[in-house]
Design an enzyme around this catalytic site. Sequence first.
Site, short mmCIF file in Angstrom:
data_model
loop_
_atom_site.label_atom_id
_atom_site.label_comp_id
_atom_site.label_asym_id
_atom_site.label_seq_id
_atom_site.Cartn_x
_atom_site.Cartn_y
_atom_site.Cartn_z
N SER A 1 4.59 1.55 3.61
CA SER A 1 4.90 2.06 2.27
C SER A 1 3.85 3.10 1.88
O SER A 1 2.66 2.77 1.74
CB SER A 1 4.89 0.92 1.26
OG SER A 1 4.78 1.46 -0.05
N HIS B 1 8.67 3.89 4.19
CA HIS B 1 9.19 3.31 2.94
C HIS B 1 8.65 4.11 1.75
O HIS B 1 7.44 4.25 1.59
CB HIS B 1 8.74 1.85 2.89
CG HIS B 1 9.25 1.06 1.74
ND1 HIS B 1 10.46 0.39 1.74
CD2 HIS B 1 8.70 0.80 0.53
CE1 HIS B 1 10.63 -0.25 0.60
NE2 HIS B 1 9.57 -0.03 -0.16
N ASP C 1 8.57 4.46 -2.30
CA ASP C 1 8.77 3.68 -3.53
C ASP C 1 8.96 4.59 -4.72
O ASP C 1 8.05 5.33 -5.11
CB ASP C 1 7.55 2.78 -3.77
CG ASP C 1 7.52 1.61 -2.82
OD1 ASP C 1 8.52 0.86 -2.78
OD2 ASP C 1 6.52 1.45 -2.10
N MET D 1 9.69 4.80 -8.74
CA MET D 1 9.58 3.98 -9.96
C MET D 1 9.82 4.86 -11.18
O MET D 1 9.32 5.98 -11.24
CB MET D 1 8.18 3.38 -10.05
CG MET D 1 7.80 2.57 -8.84
SD MET D 1 6.13 1.91 -9.00
CE MET D 1 5.90 1.20 -7.37
N HIS E 1 13.26 3.22 -1.77
CA HIS E 1 13.36 2.00 -2.58
C HIS E 1 13.38 2.41 -4.04
O HIS E 1 12.35 2.80 -4.59
CB HIS E 1 12.16 1.09 -2.24
CG HIS E 1 12.08 -0.15 -3.05
ND1 HIS E 1 10.97 -0.97 -3.03
CD2 HIS E 1 12.96 -0.75 -3.90
CE1 HIS E 1 11.18 -2.00 -3.83
NE2 HIS E 1 12.37 -1.88 -4.38
N MET F 1 13.29 1.69 -7.58
CA MET F 1 12.96 0.73 -8.65
C MET F 1 13.25 1.40 -9.98
O MET F 1 12.34 1.80 -10.73
CB MET F 1 11.48 0.32 -8.52
CG MET F 1 11.23 -0.65 -7.39
SD MET F 1 9.50 -0.79 -6.94
CE MET F 1 9.38 0.57 -5.79
N MET G 1 12.05 -9.00 -2.48
CA MET G 1 10.71 -8.68 -3.00
C MET G 1 9.85 -9.94 -2.93
O MET G 1 10.25 -11.01 -3.43
CB MET G 1 10.79 -8.21 -4.46
CG MET G 1 11.39 -6.83 -4.68
SD MET G 1 10.64 -5.48 -3.75
CE MET G 1 8.92 -5.54 -4.30
N ASP H 1 9.02 -7.16 1.05
CA ASP H 1 8.18 -6.10 0.48
C ASP H 1 7.21 -6.69 -0.54
O ASP H 1 7.63 -7.25 -1.54
CB ASP H 1 9.10 -5.07 -0.20
CG ASP H 1 8.37 -3.85 -0.73
OD1 ASP H 1 7.15 -3.74 -0.55
OD2 ASP H 1 9.06 -3.01 -1.35
C1 DX5 Z 1 5.90 -2.63 -4.86
C2 DX5 Z 1 6.49 -1.73 -3.82
C3 DX5 Z 1 5.94 -1.96 -2.48
C4 DX5 Z 1 4.46 -1.71 -2.37
C5 DX5 Z 1 3.92 -2.76 -1.44
O1 DX5 Z 1 6.58 -2.53 -6.04
O2 DX5 Z 1 7.89 -1.87 -3.75
O3 DX5 Z 1 6.65 -1.25 -1.47
O4 DX5 Z 1 4.12 -0.45 -1.89
O5 DX5 Z 1 2.53 -2.66 -1.45
P1 DX5 Z 1 1.59 -3.72 -0.75
O6 DX5 Z 1 1.96 -3.77 0.69
O7 DX5 Z 1 0.25 -3.16 -1.01
O8 DX5 Z 1 1.82 -5.04 -1.44
ZN ZN Z 2 8.94 -0.98 -1.99
#
Ligand code: DX5
Ligand code: ZN
Length: 226
Positions: free
Chosen positions: A11, A36, A38, A40, A69, A71, A140, A178
Amino acid sequence: MQKFPVKLAPSILAADFARLGEQVTEAEQAGADRIHVDVMDGHFVPNLSMGPVVVKSLRPVTRLPLETHLMVFHPDALLDEFAQAGSDSLLVHWEGNCNLHRTLQRIKSLGKRAGVVINPATPADVLVEVLADVDLILVMTVNPGFGHQRFIDSTLPKIRRVRQLIEQIQPGCELEVDGGIDPATAPLVAEAGANVLVAGTSIFGDPSGVASGMKRLQQSVVPGHR
Ligand code: DX5
Ligand code: ZN
């Protein structure tokens, strides 16, 4: 003993954004299966991160699939833009969508792989009606929104339950996890049935570098791995 070959999905949320291309190349060379990304929106989760421009910039840098991903609430408004930017798969939250079936069909009509994500408080059984329509389920293992959080142990029985549902309904579906995945938690989720592990901090935050972080994770799930 894990039951499935395990793939790693670094990620980039934990990467050094000033050196993002280099860091993705390092992850690819160290054996990453996909990258990956992310996304947000500051509403679905209390944080902002990156948009399609990051996917577009990374597309020529790596041959690995770019997994997005989302969010966000109302992901439908973003699907076209991420698809055009070069996303290979679009993962949407069960919790952020009142019309999930329509969203999944839309992702497929764009020629992309479709995934559904469930938060820690969401039961596995909500997936029963959508499993036939997806390529991937993401469980998650932290509350979404931030990297570097502690793995939530109570998600382990849910991973097992999702694996059972997948075997019953859609055996080709991937089961990804994740959040908080490191060499201590990776063998637990793999044993529970996950076959794709997202990891940010334990890969990009490894003080010895990305290759070292990847290797430590690989060794934790495949004890004989060199
Ligand atoms: C969290 C993300 C993850 C995040 C994981 O909301 O969806 O993908 O990057 O990070 P680590 O591996 O540091 O927990
Ligand atoms: Zn993620």
